[in-house]
Scaffold this active site. Sequence first.
Site, PDB file in Angstrom:
ATOM      1  CG  HIS A 171      71.572  24.151  19.419  1.00  0.00           C
ATOM      2  ND1 HIS A 171      72.508  23.555  20.233  1.00  0.00           N
ATOM      3  CD2 HIS A 171      70.657  23.195  19.137  1.00  0.00           C
ATOM      4  CE1 HIS A 171      72.161  22.291  20.428  1.00  0.00           C
ATOM      5  NE2 HIS A 171      71.037  22.053  19.775  1.00  0.00           N
ATOM      6  CD  GLU A 231      75.113  20.934  20.611  1.00  0.00           C
ATOM      7  OE1 GLU A 231      75.151  21.064  19.379  1.00  0.00           O
ATOM      8  OE2 GLU A 231      74.597  19.942  21.172  1.00  0.00           O
ATOM      9  CG  ASN A 245      70.823  20.505  15.240  1.00  0.00           C
ATOM     10  OD1 ASN A 245      71.608  20.675  14.301  1.00  0.00           O
ATOM     11  ND2 ASN A 245      71.069  20.934  16.473  1.00  0.00           N
ATOM     12  CD1 TRP A 246      70.073  15.847  10.565  1.00  0.00           C
ATOM     13  CD2 TRP A 246      71.111  15.839   8.570  1.00  0.00           C
ATOM     14  NE1 TRP A 246      69.219  15.290   9.640  1.00  0.00           N
ATOM     15  CE2 TRP A 246      69.831  15.263   8.411  1.00  0.00           C
ATOM     16  CE3 TRP A 246      71.949  15.935   7.455  1.00  0.00           C
ATOM     17  CZ2 TRP A 246      69.372  14.791   7.181  1.00  0.00           C
ATOM     18  CZ3 TRP A 246      71.487  15.472   6.229  1.00  0.00           C
ATOM     19  CH2 TRP A 246      70.209  14.895   6.100  1.00  0.00           C
ATOM     20  CE  LYS A 247      72.932  18.230  18.304  1.00  0.00           C
ATOM     21  NZ  LYS A 247      73.102  18.090  19.726  1.00  0.00           N
ATOM     22  CB  SER A 298      67.462  12.675  25.163  1.00  0.00           C
ATOM     23  OG  SER A 298      68.821  12.987  25.426  1.00  0.00           O
ATOM     24  N   GLY A 327      68.156  15.880  17.708  1.00  0.00           N
ATOM     25  CA  GLY A 327      69.563  15.794  17.335  1.00  0.00           C
ATOM     26  C   GLY A 327      69.910  14.369  16.924  1.00  0.00           C
ATOM     27  N   GLY A 328      70.452  13.606  17.874  1.00  0.00           N
ATOM     28  CA  GLY A 328      70.970  12.260  17.602  1.00  0.00           C
ATOM     29  C   GLY A 328      70.023  11.371  16.811  1.00  0.00           C
ATOM     30  CD  GLU A 380      66.985  21.858  21.484  1.00  0.00           C
ATOM     31  OE1 GLU A 380      66.694  20.797  20.928  1.00  0.00           O
ATOM     32  OE2 GLU A 380      68.039  22.485  21.258  1.00  0.00           O
ATOM     33  N   GLY A 383      71.621  15.412  24.020  1.00  0.00           N
ATOM     34  CA  GLY A 383      72.678  14.439  23.738  1.00  0.00           C
ATOM     35  C   GLY A 383      73.061  13.577  24.932  1.00  0.00           C
TER      36      GLY A 383
HETATM   37  C1  PEP Z   1      69.581  19.144  19.691  1.00  0.00           C
HETATM   38  O1  PEP Z   1      70.679  19.129  19.223  1.00  0.00           O
HETATM   39  O2  PEP Z   1      68.869  20.161  19.535  1.00  0.00           O
HETATM   40  C2  PEP Z   1      69.112  17.991  20.450  1.00  0.00           C
HETATM   41  C3  PEP Z   1      67.961  18.053  21.045  1.00  0.00           C
HETATM   42  O3  PEP Z   1      69.938  16.891  20.466  1.00  0.00           O
HETATM   43  P1  PEP Z   1      69.545  15.403  20.997  1.00  0.00           P
HETATM   44  O4  PEP Z   1      68.228  15.063  20.391  1.00  0.00           O
HETATM   45  O5  PEP Z   1      70.659  14.546  20.522  1.00  0.00           O
HETATM   46  O6  PEP Z   1      69.459  15.490  22.492  1.00  0.00           O
END
Ligand code: PEP
Length: 255
Positions: free
Chosen positions: A95, A97, A9-11, A213, A234-235, A167, A173
């Site tokens: 998600h 967010e 997920n590049w957001k 994470s 994500g990251g 999640e 994040g």
């Molecule tokens: C996400 O955005 O779904 C996520 C899990 O982010 P991260 O891996 O950065 O915690």
Amino acid sequence: MRKPIVAGNWKMHKNIPEAIELANGIKRGVLDLHNLDIVLCPPFTALSAVYDIIADSNIQLGAQDVYWQEQGAFTGEISVGMLKDVGCRFVIVGHSERRQYFFETNETVNRKIKSVLRANIIPILCVGETLPQREENKTLEIIKEQVFGGLKDIPAAEAEKIVIAYEPVWAIGTGRNATPVQAEEVQKYIRNLLSEMYNTSIAEAVRIQYGGSVKADNIEELINQPNIDGALVGGASLKEDSFTQIIKVCAKGEN
Ligand code: PEP
């Protein structure tokens, strides 16, 4: 045996040249891996460019959100038809967010999931508790509301195709991932909920990812849990090296 699925997920990161570079790098790094689903979810503006790179590869395209109406006066929104147009096979729905900053509810998530399934795209339904909810011992209650709400009135034959991502919001994040034991506890519970809603064979077929994470150095202990079928990242999906390593670990026998 469920096929693992790893999605990045590049957001709201990567312009078109950056997206092309990253997609090319990942494509090179995972060329030989075929026993899992690999999905890239760039921002809307880069979907088409990324599709051109991965079209003939073992990588599939996903979007980060969608609106449930087919077309009309809904300024700023994107329909499932538009996602299909650019080659999306997956879309992230609900998600945390989107729930937190854009006020999505279990009801809007459910509408989105229905329209996504109608278009034959696979939804990745995100569920997860906040830190205060976990501290108040409400984790399982929240997860139940999100799973039951998100999948309301979805028939068994459709439910089987869905991917669920557990999640925990406090792990997204933050650099603080759920322990394998914490993640497995909730993911096993999600599978039991699916059994209750549908039946055991549907529950056993649905793939449940962990997200929060995930990094190259913690994925192995997570993916070794019986109810963790992959990761939503994500990251660490924004860097070729880390994402490729995560994918390789999830591909198990092939790395
Ligand atoms: C996400 O955005 O779904 C996520 C899990 O982010 P991260 O891996 O950065 O915690």
